[in-house]
Design a protein around this motif. Structure first.
Motif, PDB file in Angstrom:
ATOM      1  N   VAL A   1      20.974 -71.904  43.356  1.00 35.21           N
ATOM      2  CA  VAL A   1      20.745 -71.042  42.187  1.00 35.21           C
ATOM      3  C   VAL A   1      21.692 -71.573  41.122  1.00 35.21           C
ATOM      4  O   VAL A   1      22.880 -71.743  41.388  1.00 35.21           O
ATOM      5  CB  VAL A   1      21.105 -69.574  42.494  1.00 35.21           C
ATOM      6  CG1 VAL A   1      21.142 -68.738  41.221  1.00 35.21           C
ATOM      7  CG2 VAL A   1      20.112 -68.986  43.489  1.00 35.21           C
ATOM      8  N   SER A   2      21.177 -71.865  39.930  1.00 33.61           N
ATOM      9  CA  SER A   2      22.064 -72.434  38.916  1.00 33.61           C
ATOM     10  C   SER A   2      21.834 -71.815  37.549  1.00 33.61           C
ATOM     11  O   SER A   2      20.704 -71.578  37.134  1.00 33.61           O
ATOM     12  CB  SER A   2      21.845 -73.950  38.816  1.00 33.61           C
ATOM     13  OG  SER A   2      22.591 -74.462  37.717  1.00 33.61           O
ATOM     14  N   GLY A   3      22.960 -71.599  36.851  1.00 32.67           N
ATOM     15  CA  GLY A   3      22.882 -71.102  35.482  1.00 32.67           C
ATOM     16  C   GLY A   3      23.441 -72.109  34.499  1.00 32.67           C
ATOM     17  O   GLY A   3      23.547 -71.823  33.313  1.00 32.67           O
ATOM     18  N   SER A   4      23.813 -73.301  34.986  1.00 32.44           N
ATOM     19  CA  SER A   4      24.359 -74.300  34.064  1.00 32.44           C
ATOM     20  C   SER A   4      23.310 -74.659  33.023  1.00 32.44           C
ATOM     21  O   SER A   4      22.132 -74.826  33.343  1.00 32.44           O
ATOM     22  CB  SER A   4      24.775 -75.566  34.822  1.00 32.44           C
ATOM     23  OG  SER A   4      25.865 -75.287  35.660  1.00 32.44           O
ATOM     24  N   THR A   5      23.769 -74.786  31.799  1.00 32.67           N
ATOM     25  CA  THR A   5      22.838 -75.071  30.702  1.00 32.67           C
ATOM     26  C   THR A   5      23.051 -76.501  30.206  1.00 32.67           C
ATOM     27  O   THR A   5      24.017 -77.161  30.574  1.00 32.67           O
ATOM     28  CB  THR A   5      23.093 -74.087  29.547  1.00 32.67           C
ATOM     29  OG1 THR A   5      24.507 -74.047  29.284  1.00 32.67           O
ATOM     30  CG2 THR A   5      22.617 -72.697  29.914  1.00 32.67           C
TER      31      THR A   5
END
Ligand SMILES: NC(=O)C1=CN([C@@H]2O[C@H](COP(=O)(O)OP(=O)(O)OC[C@H]3O[C@@H](n4cnc5c(N)ncnc54)[C@H](OP(=O)(O)O)[C@@H]3O)[C@@H](O)[C@H]2O)C=CC1
Ligand SMILES: O=C(O)C1=N[C@H](C(=O)O)C[C@H](O)C1
Length: 370
Positions: free
Chosen positions: A192-196
């Motif tokens: 799960v990733s939220g890096s932009t």
């Protein structure tokens, strides 16, 4: 348990619907559709008993904020209490395909726990502002943090502890996210990733890895429920405004001074949705950039077909996004203003719980349907 047994969890419960009046159609009031809840009834009214089957349905209800229930039947209070924060349970029933009621206890318990989110093993990749907040929320929800990988211990991707994770939650930087996905995939761990900021360079390849090579990534530029709702409002408003060319539209995002990318990932997602709905705009462009010391670079000038996105870096602002429709007569503005990072972190943990039992390229549209 036999293979042909479909696990059905039949709950009879009284639902207290937190939005709307005394009679509420879930389809309208909540980010879900009755058909997906499999209630067996189309409408749920406050104070009315309904039957809910399948763990997924319960999970979605919890996500939607339906937290006040009076349970009339079931067992496994630990499972339910975890989701509904204190709901009481007495009896638990499930059926197989032929509707024959079977009551099972401990042998199924583990299976349900595994399916169900309790004691999930989570690895954190990136232990900065988000990593710390996610750790706190994951522990509060009963999960275990089995591995924490930051910039100085990347060899731990090969560790047994990392490999044992059900899901890794990745919040690092635009430059490092893609490599982290590859490392986690190689270790057989879902991400799960939220890096932009990594999509222009690696978006295509990541899509391919998930669609063709069986890897799993749940990615969102913003994990908060508020922004998911705001995104739906943005799409709806854009749809209306597409018929009113007297209004020009622009966007603005404000973030803390440490942020590395501009515009923010959330602003890009909102801009892409908006362009999709408004024929007179066909691409977004960077507008002005206001640095922490107040210096302004960039330009307000853009062509009629371009959607300008201005960025401001100021103090410790967690994230403000505005969409502004301006005409000679008036101005319509919608804004989402995050008070802190809790919403992002809770959303990321909910996404991890969802990801543990799902595969492929997953997004917030899988978690919340509007
Ligand atoms: N989708 C969403 O809802 C949200 C997304 N974000 C995005 O998440 C990302 C992280 O945000 P935030 O936590 O605030 O940032 P921070 O800078 O606070 O944390 C990033 C962490 O990652 C570490 N790191 C850097 N490179 C690597 C690497 N190669 N491997 C492992 N760890 C590494 C950093 O270490 P060091 O400090 O030593 O360099 C730091 O501890 C950003 O891209 C941001 O835009 C943020 C909030 C919400
Ligand atoms: O860097 C941040 O802090 C944030 N990044 C995400 C983005 O780029 O949109 C989400 C949120 O706005 C906070």
């Amino acid at each position: 348990m036999q293979d042909d047994v479909v696990i059905m969890y039949v709950f009879v419960m009284t639902v207290d619907v937190p939005v709307g009046g005394s009679s509420v159609n879930l389809d309208v009031a909540h980010p879900c559709r009755p058909v997906q809840f499999d209630f067996g009834v189309e409408k749920v009214r406050a104070g009315v008993s309904v039957e809910c089957s399948r763990v997924d349905d319960l999970y979605r209800l919890a996500v939607c904020g339906l937290q006040r229930f009076e349970w009339k039947e079931f067992v496994f209070p630990d499972v339910v209490q975890q989701l509904f924060h204190g709901a009481r349970a007495e009896k638990f029933i499930f059926t197989n395909k032929s509707n024959e009621i079977q009551v099972k206890s401990l042998s199924l318990r583990e299976k349900i726990s595994a399916y169900y989110l309790k004691n999930m093993k989570i690895a954190l990749i990136g232990y900065g502002k988000m990593g710390h907040m996610i750790e706190q929320i994951a522990l509060e929800r009963g999960h275990e943090i089995v591995s924490i990988i930051d910039i100085d211990n990347r060899e731990d991707f090969a560790s047994e502890a990392f490999r044992s994770a059900d899901v890794a939650i990745e919040f690092t930087t635009p430059q490092t996210a893609y490599d982290n996905y590859l490392q986690a995939f190689a270790a057989g761990v879902k991400v799960v990733s939220g890096s932009t900021g990594w999509i222009p360079e690696h978006g295509e390849e990541v899509r391919r890895l998930c669609r063709e090579e069986g890897h799993t990534l749940f990615w969102s530029s913003n994990f908060s429920l508020g922004v998911a709702i705001f995104g739906a409002v943005n799409r709806y408003l854009a749809h209306i405004m597409s018929g009113f060319p007297a209004y020009d539209v622009r966007m603005e995002e404000v973030h803390h001074v440490h942020k590395l990318d501009a515009p923010s990932g959330t602003a890009i997602t909102l801009a892409e949705d908006l362009i999709h709905a408004i024929g007179r705009k066909d691409k977004w462009v960077k507008g002005t950039f206001t640095a922490p010391d107040g210096t302004v670079s960039g330009t307000e000038a853009c062509a009629a077909n371009e959607l300008r996105v201005d960025s401001i870096r100021r103090g410790e602002v967690p994230g403000i996004h505005s969409v502004v429709y301006d005409s000679e007569a008036d101005c319509i503005t919608i804004t989402h203003d995050a008070h802190n990072r809790k919403g992002f972190a809770l959303g990321a943990v909910l996404a991890a719980e969802y990801t543990a039992t799902h595969e492929g390229l997953l997004t917030m549209d899988d978690l919340f349907q509007f």
